[in-house]
Design an enzyme around this catalytic site. Sequence first.
Site, PDB file in Angstrom:
ATOM      1  CE  LYS A  71      -2.720   0.179   3.526  1.00 13.72           C
ATOM      2  NZ  LYS A  71      -1.713   0.927   4.342  1.00 13.72           N
ATOM      3  CB  THR A  73       5.196  -0.015  -2.821  1.00 13.30           C
ATOM      4  OG1 THR A  73       5.816  -0.516  -1.660  1.00 13.30           O
ATOM      5  CG2 THR A  73       5.897   0.229  -4.063  1.00 13.30           C
ATOM      6  NE  ARG A  94       0.340   4.628   8.862  1.00 14.96           N
ATOM      7  CZ  ARG A  94       0.165   3.490   9.067  1.00 14.96           C
ATOM      8  NH1 ARG A  94      -0.135   2.971  10.401  1.00 14.96           N
ATOM      9  NH2 ARG A  94       0.208   2.283   8.062  1.00 14.96           N
ATOM     10  CE  LYS A 105       4.040  -2.713   6.970  1.00 14.80           C
ATOM     11  NZ  LYS A 105       3.142  -1.644   7.262  1.00 14.80           N
ATOM     12  CB  ALA A 273      -4.587   1.227  10.859  1.00  9.72           C
ATOM     13  CG  PHE A 301      -3.530  -2.949   8.951  1.00 12.88           C
ATOM     14  CD1 PHE A 301      -2.467  -3.571   8.290  1.00 12.88           C
ATOM     15  CD2 PHE A 301      -3.218  -2.168  10.292  1.00 12.88           C
ATOM     16  CE1 PHE A 301      -1.329  -3.848   9.297  1.00 12.88           C
ATOM     17  CE2 PHE A 301      -2.111  -2.702  11.078  1.00 12.88           C
ATOM     18  CZ  PHE A 301      -1.345  -3.432  10.564  1.00 12.88           C
ATOM     19  CG  PHE A 381       3.353  -9.341  -5.943  1.00 16.63           C
ATOM     20  CD1 PHE A 381       4.304  -9.465  -4.862  1.00 16.63           C
ATOM     21  CD2 PHE A 381       2.248  -8.570  -5.608  1.00 16.63           C
ATOM     22  CE1 PHE A 381       4.308  -8.598  -3.753  1.00 16.63           C
ATOM     23  CE2 PHE A 381       2.225  -7.697  -4.598  1.00 16.63           C
ATOM     24  CZ  PHE A 381       3.032  -7.852  -3.682  1.00 16.63           C
ATOM     25  CD1 TRP A 409       8.846  -3.303  -4.350  1.00 11.33           C
ATOM     26  CD2 TRP A 409      10.039  -3.834  -6.347  1.00 11.33           C
ATOM     27  NE1 TRP A 409       9.947  -3.519  -4.056  1.00 11.33           N
ATOM     28  CE2 TRP A 409      10.715  -4.215  -5.196  1.00 11.33           C
ATOM     29  CE3 TRP A 409      10.444  -4.223  -7.307  1.00 11.33           C
ATOM     30  CZ2 TRP A 409      11.999  -4.773  -5.046  1.00 11.33           C
ATOM     31  CZ3 TRP A 409      11.816  -4.852  -7.585  1.00 11.33           C
ATOM     32  CH2 TRP A 409      12.477  -5.094  -6.310  1.00 11.33           C
TER      33      TRP A 409
END
Length: 556
Positions: A71, A73, A94, A105, A273, A301, A381, A409
């Site tokens: 998200k 990215t 953030r 993560k 979140a 999230f 992906f 990406w």
Amino acid sequence: MKTDLMIAKEAEIKRIQSIIEPLDIHDDEWEPYGKYKAKLSPNLLDRLADKQDGELILVTSINPTPAGEGKSTVTVGLGQALQQLGKKAAVALREPSLGPVMGLKGGATGGGYSQVVPMEEINLHFTGDIHAITAANNALAALIDNHIFQGNPLQIDTRRITWKRVVDLNDRALREVIVGLGGVKQGVPREDGFNITVASEIMAILCLASDYKDLKQRLARIVVGYRTNDRPVTVADLEVEGVLAMLLKDALAPNLVQTIEGVPAFIHGGPFANIAHGCNSLLATKMASKLADYVVTEAGFGADLGAEKFLNIKARMGRLDPKAVVIVATTRALKMHGGVDKAALTEENIPALSAGLENLAKHIETIESFGVPFVVALNHFTTDTAEELKLIKDWCADKGVALALTTVWADGGKGGLELAEKVINCIQQQSSNYRPLYPLDIDLKNKIEIIAKKVYGAKGVKYSALAEQQIEEFTNNGWSNLPICMAKTQYSLSDQPELIGRPNDFTITIRELTPSIGAGFIVALTGDVLTMPGLPKEPAALKMDIDETGEISGLF
């Protein structure tokens, strides 16, 4: 394949002056923090008060897998794509917490050729904002214990102190502790505990305060516990809001950095979140909106958590007017919601993908209920197959849903051009009729049930005996007119992480409520959500290192 850290190190980062020069920022309104970072004066907004706001775009997602769905990215990539289309763009994100950076993560600066830089500094200590919040939070804890030790004139009930200490790490051993041991001179023994810093109410306050005056007033309203007569004790009662605000002086100023492609990036504040409201600071978002024509921000999230709180809490308090929402989805997350084990998410599975689309459908309905137009971004992906992509495209086409495939990406802004064009078209062709889901003047239970039913799809809500007691108490204290901040698992629409996809016939259980009166909301805790996470079996920290030359490795 190059890692995020390798790509970040190879990037040609501009001096921060070069990022500031095209913006409407005066010399006395910013301060350099090294070569590539700056702090912006909150007073900048006073000068720009009459300037028209840029178009605000919120990026959210479906319920993610434990690895995340990119998200941040996509947020960065969309900002870069808008710049490539000739738009004056900015992103607002953030700040990363060391807990997830060193836990499961990893970093939170985007990825690949769509990340913010300097990546290492942002992911580690950045400008010290989170440490300042830690210091202010723990200073308050120390002042509470000292007040009790020095005679306790406020008659604070040591069994009902709700303020906890914090540390910006995942450390399950600190969830429940005893303080004051060691004899009379060491304080008064009592039960205590630690939260992770980003779950501190002071983090939420920093992210919702409009200026220093508002910051101080919000700090004064913090409830730290209760007297022996059951009346709440606030920071104002302790008369320490001034020193707490002083410790946060520099932290209140938004941070400015850049993306790999030189898009201004406002990175400030970082509440989780799933246990807080999950949005960067109002000051940073507003500042970006005054300085750019298009601002891309994200909320933590899925739409059931970050977007719900952005739209019900942050946008309402800050009088923001979001013009579009981007809902990020991936084939792997959709397959997980169709029942595929996380170890097999890279394998083609059309039936599971088809079933998992129901999760996306629910999040679409949620955003529609707020009256904001949206675009679905399918974050690509390399393991995605042609058949999987076709299924998702056909599903969106059948429902009249705008879909854009993103490769941000691998390709940076170029990989988000289709998304950027569709977002611009969405803003130009569809009017946003943003509205919160509930008015503030209804009771706490009604607000909770609206969120549970409309956003999660629950059939109802159950309350523990403690929660029932707290609702009555909070109402008597005059707090029922505040919005609700739900603490819930990010992996499911329900409060049970194993209920994947689009569960139905389930009930949300509220086990406890906590008053965040300074922040301006009531936190409702569901399920087993913890305000102090633990580390996984193999923390990301195990792969991190620094060599004799000072080169860092293992960050991602």
